[in-house]
Design an enzyme around this catalytic site. Structure first.
Site, PDB file in Angstrom:
ATOM      1  N   ARG A 247      41.990  43.437  36.015  1.00 54.88           N
ATOM      2  CA  ARG A 247      41.215  44.443  35.444  1.00 54.88           C
ATOM      3  C   ARG A 247      39.931  43.981  35.298  1.00 54.88           C
ATOM      4  O   ARG A 247      38.759  44.734  35.726  1.00 54.88           O
ATOM      5  CB  ARG A 247      41.847  45.137  33.943  1.00 54.88           C
ATOM      6  N   ALA A 248      39.660  42.624  35.121  1.00 57.90           N
ATOM      7  CA  ALA A 248      38.237  42.043  34.814  1.00 57.90           C
ATOM      8  C   ALA A 248      37.497  42.291  36.178  1.00 57.90           C
ATOM      9  O   ALA A 248      36.345  42.395  36.169  1.00 57.90           O
ATOM     10  CB  ALA A 248      38.474  40.886  34.435  1.00 57.90           C
TER      11      ALA A 248
END
Length: 338
Positions: A247-248
């Protein structure tokens, strides 16, 4: 019901990092919202309320809805009237906070104090953009697309790591303003409190410029490619920071593109990647594990150690903290377009 006037974001003194994060979220709401950390009295809620104005226009303002701290699940998702379903043949839905926030901003103060089940539900809906209510075999769903803004004081408790990760960006207001800045903050606050309409009129031009800059950036966003070079920079730094999951990487790439649009650029540069690094990594970074000393059985002799050193014995581990990137590197083969 007349909504109270909000303090203009353009008139806020300092907090430049948070103002930038809010602008980037207004440019690309898919970034996933902002978690604001800081002690009491740092104007977290004032800054958060300024986001709704950036999402709209001078003629149309999107909703800004606050989730009360003591809210129940029914207050959040809404309720279904089963008696109406039996008598009229269709379920009667009473909208909750999520329905009212559709198309605008959902603001959660002290998000770290909300019960875990409520936070799980809130963040799942924020990710999917749809709220579904089901009761005794009867269901109802509606659009619930909003920008999620959470504030918290870390001294009053932390969020679980998996919940932290669901917020796109994270900004900390932990720097005390200098005396001159404090004086300016107080003067502006007193001016607003004594004459909100006059104060907002005074700052209307600056606020309009900020709103138009966000609108222009939003319009050019899709023309900026999510290119392989930017992805290579970001994935390398996420790996170096020990970030779990992906997700980052996605959030960081979107934020870098929004920053390029904010600058008026036609492509993502290294400065865009660096400018938003801390926003994406702050709540996801893990310290690199400490290396264990070699055991006597596996320790190398001085001769073999020297030989290894001569062949490049450096482990090549990158620092956990993001650093200013070096010269442009060749894109790896796997990152190039076919």
């Amino acid at each position: 019901m007349i909504e109270p006037m909000q303090f203009p974001l353009a008139a806020v003194v300092g907090a430049e990092a948070l103002k930038l994060a809010l602008c980037l979220t207004a440019i690309d709401p898919k970034i996933g919202g902002v978690l604001i950390e800081g002690p009491r009295g740092m104007a977290k809620s004032t800054l958060a309320r300024g986001l709704a104005d950036l999402l709209g226009s001078a003629e149309q303002q999107p909703p800004f809805v606050t989730l009360p701290l003591g809210a129940t699940e029914e207050r959040l998702v809404g309720t279904l009237d089963l008696d109406a379903a039996l008598g009229q043949g269709k379920a009667q839905f009473s909208p909750g906070v999520l329905a009212h926030a559709d198309g605008g901003v959902l603001y959660v103060d002290e998000v770290n104090l909300l019960p875990d089940p409520l936070v799980d539900l809130l963040l799942d809906v924020a990710a999917s953009g749809t709220n579904r209510i089901e009761r005794d075999g009867i269901s109802h769903r509606h659009s619930a697309r909003f920008v999620l803004i959470g504030t918290m004081n870390p001294e009053e408790g932390e969020l679980r790591p998996q919940l932290l990760d669901r917020f796109g960006l994270n900004v900390s207001l932990d720097e005390l303003p200098e005396p001159q800045a404090r004086q300016q903050i107080i003067r502006r606050r007193l001016a607003f409190d004594s004459d909100p309409q006059g104060f907002c009129a005074e700052w209307a031009g600056a606020q309009q410029d900020l709103r138009e800059r966000c609108q222009a950036a939003r319009a050019r966003l899709e023309q900026i490619a999510l290119d392989d070079q930017a992805l290579a920079w970001i994935t390398e730094r996420c790996f170096a920071a020990g970030v779990d999951g992906l997700r980052a990487d996605l959030v960081w790439l979107r934020a870098a593109r929004a920053h390029a649009a904010w600058r008026g650029s036609e492509h993502i540069d290294e400065e865009d990647v660096t400018a938003v690094a801390e926003f994406a990594l702050r709540h996801r970074r893990r310290e690199a594990p400490a290396q264990q000393p070699p055991s006597p059985a596996t320790a190398q002799s001085p001769a073999s150690s020297n030989a290894s050193a001569g062949q490049g014995g450096d482990s090549g581990a990158l620092p956990a903290q993001p650093v200013a990137a070096g010269p442009r590197r060749e894109v790896p083969n796997w990152a190039k377009k076919p």
